[in-house]
Design an enzyme around this catalytic site. Structure first.
Site, short mmCIF file in Angstrom:
data_model
loop_
_atom_site.label_atom_id
_atom_site.label_comp_id
_atom_site.label_asym_id
_atom_site.label_seq_id
_atom_site.Cartn_x
_atom_site.Cartn_y
_atom_site.Cartn_z
N TYR A 39 -39.11 21.63 18.61
CA TYR A 39 -37.66 21.54 18.76
C TYR A 39 -37.37 21.25 20.22
O TYR A 39 -37.77 22.02 21.10
CB TYR A 39 -36.95 22.84 18.33
CG TYR A 39 -35.50 22.81 18.73
CD1 TYR A 39 -34.65 21.84 18.20
CD2 TYR A 39 -34.98 23.71 19.65
CE1 TYR A 39 -33.32 21.78 18.59
CE2 TYR A 39 -33.66 23.65 20.05
CZ TYR A 39 -32.83 22.68 19.51
OH TYR A 39 -31.52 22.59 19.90
N TYR A 84 -31.01 28.33 23.86
CA TYR A 84 -29.84 29.16 23.52
C TYR A 84 -30.18 30.63 23.74
O TYR A 84 -31.17 31.13 23.21
CB TYR A 84 -29.48 28.90 22.05
CG TYR A 84 -28.21 29.57 21.59
CD1 TYR A 84 -27.04 29.48 22.33
CD2 TYR A 84 -28.18 30.27 20.38
CE1 TYR A 84 -25.87 30.07 21.89
CE2 TYR A 84 -27.01 30.86 19.92
CZ TYR A 84 -25.85 30.76 20.68
OH TYR A 84 -24.70 31.35 20.24
N ASP A 91 -5.15 -2.36 -2.92
CA ASP A 91 -6.25 -1.68 -3.62
C ASP A 91 -7.16 -2.65 -4.35
O ASP A 91 -7.83 -2.28 -5.31
CB ASP A 91 -5.67 -0.63 -4.59
CG ASP A 91 -4.76 -1.25 -5.65
OD1 ASP A 91 -4.51 -2.46 -5.61
OD2 ASP A 91 -4.29 -0.50 -6.53
N ALA A 109 0.84 -1.21 0.00
CA ALA A 109 0.00 0.00 0.00
C ALA A 109 0.87 1.25 0.00
O ALA A 109 0.51 2.27 0.58
CB ALA A 109 -0.92 -0.01 1.21
N ASN A 113 -7.99 2.03 -8.94
CA ASN A 113 -6.91 2.96 -9.28
C ASN A 113 -7.43 4.38 -9.44
O ASN A 113 -6.70 5.34 -9.26
CB ASN A 113 -6.21 2.51 -10.56
CG ASN A 113 -5.51 1.18 -10.36
OD1 ASN A 113 -4.72 1.00 -9.44
ND2 ASN A 113 -5.84 0.21 -11.20
N GLY A 127 -1.32 -6.40 -16.03
CA GLY A 127 -0.23 -7.25 -16.50
C GLY A 127 -0.83 -8.51 -17.11
O GLY A 127 -1.81 -9.05 -16.62
N GLY A 136 8.83 0.63 -6.90
CA GLY A 136 8.11 -0.46 -7.57
C GLY A 136 7.67 -1.56 -6.61
O GLY A 136 8.10 -1.62 -5.47
N GLY A 166 1.95 2.63 -2.88
CA GLY A 166 1.85 3.32 -4.18
C GLY A 166 1.34 4.74 -4.01
O GLY A 166 0.82 5.11 -2.96
N ARG A 209 -3.75 8.28 -9.80
CA ARG A 209 -4.96 8.38 -10.62
C ARG A 209 -6.21 8.75 -9.81
O ARG A 209 -7.26 9.00 -10.37
CB ARG A 209 -5.17 7.04 -11.37
CG ARG A 209 -4.13 6.82 -12.44
CD ARG A 209 -4.06 5.38 -12.91
NE ARG A 209 -3.24 4.54 -12.04
CZ ARG A 209 -3.00 3.24 -12.26
NH1 ARG A 209 -3.51 2.64 -13.31
NH2 ARG A 209 -2.22 2.56 -11.42
C1 UD1 Z 1 -0.07 -4.23 -10.72
C2 UD1 Z 1 0.74 -5.32 -11.40
C3 UD1 Z 1 -0.04 -5.81 -12.63
C4 UD1 Z 1 -1.40 -6.29 -12.21
C5 UD1 Z 1 -2.17 -5.22 -11.42
C6 UD1 Z 1 -3.42 -5.81 -10.84
C7 UD1 Z 1 3.13 -4.79 -11.07
C8 UD1 Z 1 4.35 -4.24 -11.68
N1 UD1 Z 1 2.02 -4.77 -11.83
O1 UD1 Z 1 -0.20 -3.12 -11.62
O2 UD1 Z 1 0.68 -6.86 -13.28
O3 UD1 Z 1 -2.17 -6.69 -13.34
O4 UD1 Z 1 -1.35 -4.74 -10.33
O5 UD1 Z 1 -4.16 -4.88 -10.12
O6 UD1 Z 1 3.19 -5.23 -9.93
N2 UD1 Z 1 2.99 -0.33 -4.55
C9 UD1 Z 1 3.88 -0.17 -3.52
N3 UD1 Z 1 5.10 0.37 -3.79
C10 UD1 Z 1 5.48 0.73 -5.03
C11 UD1 Z 1 4.56 0.58 -6.09
C12 UD1 Z 1 3.31 0.03 -5.82
O7 UD1 Z 1 3.59 -0.49 -2.37
O8 UD1 Z 1 6.61 1.19 -5.19
C13 UD1 Z 1 1.66 -0.91 -4.26
C14 UD1 Z 1 0.48 -0.02 -4.60
O9 UD1 Z 1 0.11 0.75 -3.47
C15 UD1 Z 1 -0.60 -1.03 -4.99
C16 UD1 Z 1 0.17 -2.22 -5.49
O10 UD1 Z 1 1.50 -2.08 -5.05
O11 UD1 Z 1 -1.36 -1.42 -3.86
C17 UD1 Z 1 0.14 -2.29 -7.02
O12 UD1 Z 1 0.67 -1.08 -7.55
P1 UD1 Z 1 -0.02 -0.30 -8.74
O13 UD1 Z 1 0.81 0.88 -9.09
O14 UD1 Z 1 -1.45 -0.07 -8.47
O15 UD1 Z 1 0.17 -1.39 -9.90
P2 UD1 Z 1 -0.74 -1.64 -11.17
O16 UD1 Z 1 -0.36 -0.69 -12.23
O17 UD1 Z 1 -2.15 -1.69 -10.78
CA CA Z 2 -3.43 -1.25 -8.86
#
Ligand code: UD1
Ligand code: CA
Length: 459
Positions: free
Chosen positions: A363, A384, A100, A10, A224, A137, A77, A12, A16
């Site tokens: 009231y 009041y 998410d 969590a 997202n 993905g 990532g 990310g 969006r």
């Molecule tokens: C990701 C997957 C994708 C999959 C999709 C499904 C990867 C590279 N891609 O894409 O293959 O189909 O989920 O929903 O994993 N997060 C972190 N740290 C980071 C980046 C992300 O904790 O540095 C967390 C986000 O908060 C999120 C989750 O990882 O909860 C996925 O990240 P997000 O950026 O939403 O990936 P997607 O583009 O949805």
């Molecule tokens: Ca996602």
């Protein structure tokens, strides 16, 4: 379960969402988004680790003490996020879950882990086959076996046609995960360390990769942006109503009924169309919730009837009481058993005794109203004075006449009467009658005399 660790990602950015609030704190049917994966994870795992961004105090606050919270200082990532959680993980299997994807069922996670353990795979991916795979993905297979996952933005046109997607839920053998993660390189469109690459790295090394399909594709829906949040909420709402109906609640029109995940309702209660029930609300059995009622963090005992269009906020209603139509109970209102609160009545921070009646246009604020009191139409408490709030006490069995103004602080004694239209500024002893209004004057024949005066021209 089997020394299982679940890592929830969590950290990310939630770009969006275009929000100042972290994505996982956005409410979904009354709970923050993150509460759903946490609930599923707790059901199946021995150990739950949550990866959060720096300064995520708000997220920490909604997480229980049983969850290890790890900070991902730099957002490099999903692969990097899992590496950051390593020290908090056990030696058993590791299940990774995005923060998410709130509709995932605990039973699905259990199936994934069971399959993973039974096959002895190095990694097992939860996949879904969807009509519109854009943004997800894709799962690349060779001879039926999973070979790697390619992100949408890195996929070729041919790969983009693949409808089997990565749900971002995986189970790993810890002994294979950590070395493979160390090999991940940020050589992709986003320059990030992708967890998805672990699958390809393991497959190339000859390890066994398994895939399990989600039973229902909706389970894999990710949030997202706000459109996806609304779509997921619509499904979650349906699930909540299904759960209530299975437990014996009649919902006359599920399409227009909004009940949050935090609400409980007893059997044989009937909910009419266009009802909203939110927050920490508990409704008893055999109640009727009329059309258009909106309840927030309120408690109703058994056999309470809300006629249409009642608005209740942080209120408590005891057994057998009847409210509405069109009443407003503001916070700290308490309505006693079998009391009656009628139309266009507003209560605030007041207790209404058992069997008392406030039937029309009143009231009542900062007041304690005893048992079996009758408050006439239009009577109000003047709580009041422009500076401070004051309290009114109306003791058991008192009778407040129509349109009385009770100027607080004030006590009306037990069994006392207040005459209609009175403005009461001094305490009324028990059993007394208080009247305070102009004396009525009657002028016999006045109307005819006035008509005659008008007919006589004046110059
Ligand atoms: C990701 C997957 C994708 C999959 C999709 C499904 C990867 C590279 N891609 O894409 O293959 O189909 O989920 O929903 O994993 N997060 C972190 N740290 C980071 C980046 C992300 O904790 O540095 C967390 C986000 O908060 C999120 C989750 O990882 O909860 C996925 O990240 P997000 O950026 O939403 O990936 P997607 O583009 O949805
Ligand atoms: Ca996602």
């Amino acid at each position: 379960m089997n020394g299982l660790t679940i890592v929830i990602l969590a950290a990310g950015e939630g770009k969006r969402m275009h929000s100042r609030q972290p994505k996982v704190l956005h409410p979904l049917c009354g709970r923050p988004l993150i509460a759903y994966p946490l609930r599923a994870a707790r059901t199946v795992a021995d150990r739950v680790v949550l990866v959060v961004p720096p300064n995520a105090e708000g997220v920490r606050r909604v997480v229980g003490a049983d969850v290890a919270v790890v900070e991902q200082r730099e957002r490099l990532g999903t692969g990097h996020a899992v590496l950051e959680a390593r020290s908090a993980c056990g030696a058993g299997p590791i299940l990774v879950l995005p923060g998410d994807v709130p509709l995932l069922a605990a039973a699905t996670l259990e199936r994934l882990v069971n399959h993973h353990l039974a096959t002895g795979a190095a990694a097992t991916v939860l996949t879904a086959t969807v009509d519109r795979p854009q943004g997800y993905g894709r799962v690349l297979r060779q001879g039926g076996r999973v070979k790697r996952i390619v992100e949408d933005r890195d996929a070729t046109d041919d790969q983009k046609k693949i409808q089997e997607i990565n749900t971002s839920v995986y189970c790993f053998d810890a002994r294979r995960l950590w070395p493979a993660l160390a090999e991940v390189r940020p050589d992709n469109d986003q320059g990030e360390y992708y967890l998805t690459d672990v699958v390809g790295i393991l497959a190339r090394a000859g390890a066994r990769i398994e895939a399990v399909a989600v039973p229902e594709a909706v389970e894999a829906l990710g949030v997202n942006d706000r459109k996806q949040l609304a779509a997921v909420a619509a499904i979650q709402r349906g699930r909540i109503l299904d759960r209530l109906m299975e437990a014996g609640v009649t919902i006359l029109d599920p399409a227009t009924t909004h009940i949050e995940d935090t609400v409980s309702i007893g059997a044989d209660t009937v909910v009419y169309p266009h009802v909203v029930i939110e927050g920490d609300s508990a409704i008893g059995s055999d109640c009727v919730i009329g059309s258009g009622c909106q309840l927030h963090a309120s408690r109703l005992a058994d056999r309470v009837t809300l006629k249409p269009y009642c608005v209740l906020s942080e209120a408590v209603v005891e057994e057998g009481a009847t409210l509405g139509p069109f009443c407003h109970l503001r916070p700290a209102s308490h309505v006693g058993a079998r009391a009656k609160i009628g139309n266009f009545v507003e209560l605030k921070k007041s207790r209404i005794g058992r069997g008392a009646k406030v039937p029309h246009l009143s009231y009542v604020g900062d007041a304690t109203v005893g048992a079996d009191v009758n408050v006439g139409a239009g009577a109000i408490t003047c709580n009041y004075d422009g500076v401070a709030k004051h309290e009114t006490k109306i003791e058991d069995g008192a009778f407040i006449g129509t349109n009385a103004s009770l100027v607080a602080p004030l006590t009306i004694g037990a069994g006392a009467y207040v005459g209609a239209g009175s403005t009461i500024t001094k305490d009324v002893p028990p059993g007394a009658l208080a009247v305070s209004r102009g004396q009525q004057i009657v002028k016999e024949g006045w109307a005819a005399r006035r008509a005659r005066r008008r007919a006589t021209p004046s110059d």
